[in-house]
Design an enzyme around this catalytic site. Structure first.
Site, PDB file in Angstrom:
ATOM      1  N   GLU A 438       0.773  -1.254   0.000  1.00  0.00           N
ATOM      2  CA  GLU A 438       0.000   0.000   0.000  1.00  0.00           C
ATOM      3  C   GLU A 438       0.797   1.292   0.000  1.00  0.00           C
ATOM      4  O   GLU A 438       0.217   2.357   0.242  1.00  0.00           O
ATOM      5  CB  GLU A 438      -0.980   0.019   1.182  1.00  0.00           C
ATOM      6  CG  GLU A 438      -2.082  -1.019   1.062  1.00  0.00           C
ATOM      7  CD  GLU A 438      -3.152  -0.928   2.151  1.00  0.00           C
ATOM      8  OE1 GLU A 438      -2.933  -0.217   3.141  1.00  0.00           O
ATOM      9  OE2 GLU A 438      -4.197  -1.590   1.997  1.00  0.00           O
TER      10      GLU A 438
HETATM   11  C1  BMA Z   1      -4.625  -2.773   4.852  1.00  0.00           C
HETATM   12  C2  BMA Z   1      -3.561  -3.734   5.245  1.00  0.00           C
HETATM   13  C3  BMA Z   1      -3.144  -3.519   6.643  1.00  0.00           C
HETATM   14  C4  BMA Z   1      -4.317  -3.185   7.510  1.00  0.00           C
HETATM   15  C5  BMA Z   1      -5.585  -3.615   6.862  1.00  0.00           C
HETATM   16  C6  BMA Z   1      -6.790  -3.293   7.663  1.00  0.00           C
HETATM   17  O1  BMA Z   1      -4.247  -1.483   4.985  1.00  0.00           O
HETATM   18  O2  BMA Z   1      -2.523  -3.714   4.342  1.00  0.00           O
HETATM   19  O3  BMA Z   1      -2.190  -2.501   6.700  1.00  0.00           O
HETATM   20  O4  BMA Z   1      -4.167  -3.752   8.731  1.00  0.00           O
HETATM   21  O5  BMA Z   1      -5.730  -3.026   5.611  1.00  0.00           O
HETATM   22  O6  BMA Z   1      -6.972  -1.904   7.794  1.00  0.00           O
END
Ligand code: BMA
Length: 825
Positions: A438
């Site tokens: 991300e």
């Molecule tokens: C995304 C994942 C994690 C996070 C999840 C829930 O951002 O990559 O970083 O824990 O969603 O929010």
């Protein structure tokens, strides 16, 4: 090659460099017993300096730990024979993180990356007899904050200084994890002594595969010691390679010139490795021996397997596809994201890996994504994935932020990538390398006028990591981030996608059906952990969904609020602790079901649905389907059904109800569907239909459309559609469609009778019979963690369901302890 293990009993104490210890913890400055591999936190727990940080809100009381330095030491005896070898190396497989190593009071080295192995020649520091090793761990928080101050703050989610340190990012807290910033010798530590040369970094590279033969290039690097005497110059080194297959073996020897050696072997009629659900996982083993003047001086074994992997990206009417292809077959990737299974990594037993990955396999998963905020996992993880046919999507360990581009950081990134690729490349399970989690998505969301290349750290993900992957591997695709693609990094039309607009956007899960992404590598819904799991870390007074302790055990901002909002959309909101957990888990289960069934119907327009997340690191309400005590939630049992190789599902469009069959088998499947409209109270369907289906190999199709208006005369709060597909091969898929949310259905008072049969050897069958329809029957055995082959199941009026499970308890005991719960008005 000689080895001296340095694991085991050590001593440790706090050093007050930056701040004094809290008043009641002053004794932490005195030597205490430690255990290696380990962490400061677990060592402090065993010495009763701190209480379990997972219990209630104890986490808050241990935040002093990571602002201190911690010194570890031990003595060890070195034999004269060890010192006779030309080289004695200290090998540390994992130091977390800023470590200064001293042997016999002399500085040996400093390290600053917990993810990789380090080794140092320490012969000159050692003496025959008693020696001392000391490792001083500096505060990861003080150090990373200092770096942040020096080089500038970057835009990062959660604790921003974390991006400056090559340490598991979740240890600085996450939206499902506590802040427990560890230090310690977290993997093995030992001395290794050898003379002349040794082999390292073996690689069994699959060059080409046909039905007739596989070409495997075996290579090693040779670590040669400088020659000691003129006679050594004559040393002639050879590499002998031997491959043992299931019914074939091949051998070859070459002379070694320089610091590496390579040879090619041909395996006739190779047996291919397949993902779970597509075939077997045969493993081969290469034995590489280093010979000096014909005599073996070192040997290394490399398990490997034969399979090919490609990422298909073809232009189509929706954009560009994103399909993982194994052995020339398109695979719809079904699975879950993986996080570390504990905040204290060294205490995770192999059995935890085994349990979690077996659960994944049993739920028909074929892919696990190792998420970039955790760790490059332990060997046991990859070995199990190889064996179980679980493909691994391997992130590099960067998550949710921009990363530094200072030259020292880029150098670390390069060294780390090289070490990681060398370590993992022989595992057939690893099918994709991925730059990060991300980072680009976050950056481009906040800077809509910029491109991913404008992000600090882009050099790592665009240049350094792919270069390391192609140099040291070259057999797997590299993908820059999860999510990533052309244009906006989280676009639906191409690349990979994280679907968080639903959960994070407070939208009901039905919205998943509007998402037409090409490969979904994250989406998810939270649910509370199981009641027993929370009971183990709370007192009775805490057990309310909104108690302070329970809200502490949900790390997302407005996490509990979301649990309530989503429960309200589908169920009458519970305040009773057990009912809240039960209904909360059902919301998650139904949400995942809705999304996965939708994306599977779109096969291969969507070619993967990997939900966030399989496991947890502590007792928490989170997106996991298996809680930290390894107890599955309702969502896990639903996954067993929504991931089944042949799936029958319903899709509602306006006033039409469609019936779909999704077939993951590589062959056409003949089957029959029995469809009925049933009342909650009658054993017989009020309307039934039988149809014969032929589901084409590896595809999905609509097999029926029903106009709902024709059923208007039936009370829609007391009737539902029930369907069952049975294939000629004996596979089955069962599904139901309700015309209202459960909160508005009129469930009758029902009775469920139970009968328990002892199948011998600890196996049992529980037969449940419902006189009227019962929805989502949860079966539990008080004080026992039996996993049933099905749970949270619906039973039609007058029907019977058989559940299989194993337990050490007696029939009598089990009968007393079985507890059922289902949805009631
Ligand atoms: C995304 C994942 C994690 C996070 C999840 C829930 O951002 O990559 O970083 O824990 O969603 O929010």
């Amino acid at each position: 090659m000689k080895k001296l293990d340095l694991n085991g009993k050590w001593q440790f104490k706090a050093i007050n460099k930056y701040t004094t210890l809290p008043k009641k913890k002053r004794h932490a400055a005195l030597w205490m017993n430690a255990s290696v591999p380990g962490t400061v936190h677990t060592d402090l727990m065993s010495n009763n300096v701190i209480a379990d940080p997972f219990y209630r809100m104890n986490e808050n009381d241990v935040q002093w730990i990571d602002s201190h330095q911690w010194l570890y030491k031990r003595e060890f005896a070195v034999s004269p024979s060890l010192l006779k070898e030309d080289s004695v190396q200290l090998v540390t497989e994992g130091l977390d993180t800023y470590a200064s190593i001293r042997i016999n009071r002399k500085n040996v080295a400093e390290t600053s990356n917990m993810f990789i192995e380090h080794r140092f020649d320490v012969k000159k520091f050692l003496r025959s007899g008693r020696n001392t090793i000391e490792i001083l761990f500096d505060s990861p928080t003080v150090r990373s904050k200092a770096l942040e101050k020096k080089h500038g703050a970057l835009r990062v989610a959660l604790e921003p200084h974390r991006v400056y340190v090559r340490k598991a990012q979740y240890s600085f807290s996450w939206d499902w994890g506590p802040k427990l910033t560890t230090s310690g010798i977290w993997r093995n530590i030992f001395l290794r002594a050898f003379s002349s040369a040794r082999v390292k970094n073996p690689f069994a590279k699959i060059v080409s595969v046909t039905k007739e033969e596989a070409v495997v290039e075996l290579s090693v690097e040779v670590e040669r010691l400088s020659v000691r005497s003129p006679s050594d110059k004559k040393d002639s080194l050879q590499l002998r390679a031997f491959i043992a297959g299931e019914d074939s073996s091949v051998e070859h020897t070459v002379n070694i010139n320089g610091n590496s050696a390579k040879l090619t072997l041909h395996i006739l009629r190779p047996k291919l490795w397949w993902p779970n659900g597509y075939g077997e996982q045969p493993m081969y083993k290469a034995v590489l021996s280093l010979l000096r003047d014909g005599e073996e001086i070192d040997e290394i074994e490399v398990p490997f397997a034969i399979r090919t992997v490609r990422l298909l990206q073809e232009k189509d009417k929706e954009g560009t596809s994103f399909v993982v292809e194994i052995n020339s077959e398109k695979i719809f990737c079904k699975g879950a994201d993986w996080i570390p299974s504990d905040n204290f990594l060294p205490r995770i037993p192999d059995s935890t890996y085994e349990r979690l990955l077996r659960l994944a396999k049993d739920a028909h998963m074929n892919m696990i994504r190792v998420w970039g905020g955790g760790i490059y996992e332990q060997d046991v993880f990859y070995n199990l994935c190889d064996r179980l046919g679980l493909m691994v999507w391997q992130d590099f360990m960067y998550a949710c932020g921009a990363y530094p581009e200072a030259s020292w950081f880029l150098k670390q990134a390069k060294d780390e990538a090289e070490s990681v690729v060398n370590r993992l490349r022989n595992h057939p399970s690893v099918v994709v390398w991925c730059g990060n989690n991300e980072c680009e998505w976050l950056f481009c969301t906040e800077n809509p006028d910029k491109t991913p290349d404008d992000m600090s750290g882009a050099k790592i993900f665009r240049d350094i990591l792919p270069a390391a992957c192609s140099k040291y591997d070259g057999t797997r695709p590299y993908w820059r981030s999860s999510p990533f693609g052309d244009g906006f990094p989280n676009d639906e039309s191409n690349g990979t996608h994280h679907q968080w607009f639903v959960w994070s956007g407070w939208k009901d899960y039905k919205q998943y059906e509007n998402d037409n992404a090409r490969f979904v590598s994250e989406f998810g819904f939270q649910a509370p952990a199981n009641r027993k799991t929370f009971e183990e870390v709370t007192i009775a007074a805490d057990r309310h969904p909104q108690s302070q302790v329970m809200e502490h055990h949900n790390k997302q901002v407005e996490g509990t609020e979301r649990l309530v909002r989503f429960q309200a959309a589908h169920y009458k909101v519970a305040t009773d602790f057990d009912e809240f957990i039960y209904k909360g888990q059902l919301v998650q289960a139904e949400a995942l079901k809705c999304a996965v069934e939708h994306w599977r119907r779109r096969k291969f327009n969507t070619a993967g649905s990997i939900f966030w997340q399989l496991n947890d690191c502590w007792p928490v309400s989170s997106w996991a389907v298996v809680d930290s005590a390894l107890r599955p939630k309702a969502g896990y049992y639903f996954a067993k059904k929504f991931f089944s190789p042949v799936l029958m599902s319903f899709k509602r469009i306006g006033n039409t109800l469609e019936v779909w069959v999704t077939n993951d088998m590589l062959k056409d499947v003949d089957g029959k569907i029995e469809l009925s409209l049933r009342s909650f109270v009658k054993a017989k369907g009020v309307w039934t239909k039988k149809l014969v289906v032929n589901a084409l190999a590896n595809s999905s199709s609509r097999v029926l459309e029903l106009e709902l208006s024709q059923f208007a005369k039936y009370d829609s709060t007391e009737h539902y559609f029930s369907g069952r597909l049975l294939t000629a091969d004996g596979l089955s898929s069962e599904n139901r469609y309700f015309l209202h949310e459960p909160k508005h259905l009129h469930f009758p008072k029902a009775k469920v009778s139970r009968q328990l049969t002892d199948g011998g050897n600890g196996s049992f069958v529980l037969t449940l019979r419902a006189n009227k329809f019962v929805k989502n029957v949860r079966v539990e055995i008080e004080g026992d963690d039996a996993v049933f082959d099905d749970n949270y199941l619906d039973i039609d009026a007058g029907s019977t369901k058989r559940l299989h499970f194993n337990s050490c308890l007696s029939v009598g005991e089990l009968k007393r302890r079985i507890r059922l719960r289902w949805l009631e008005q």
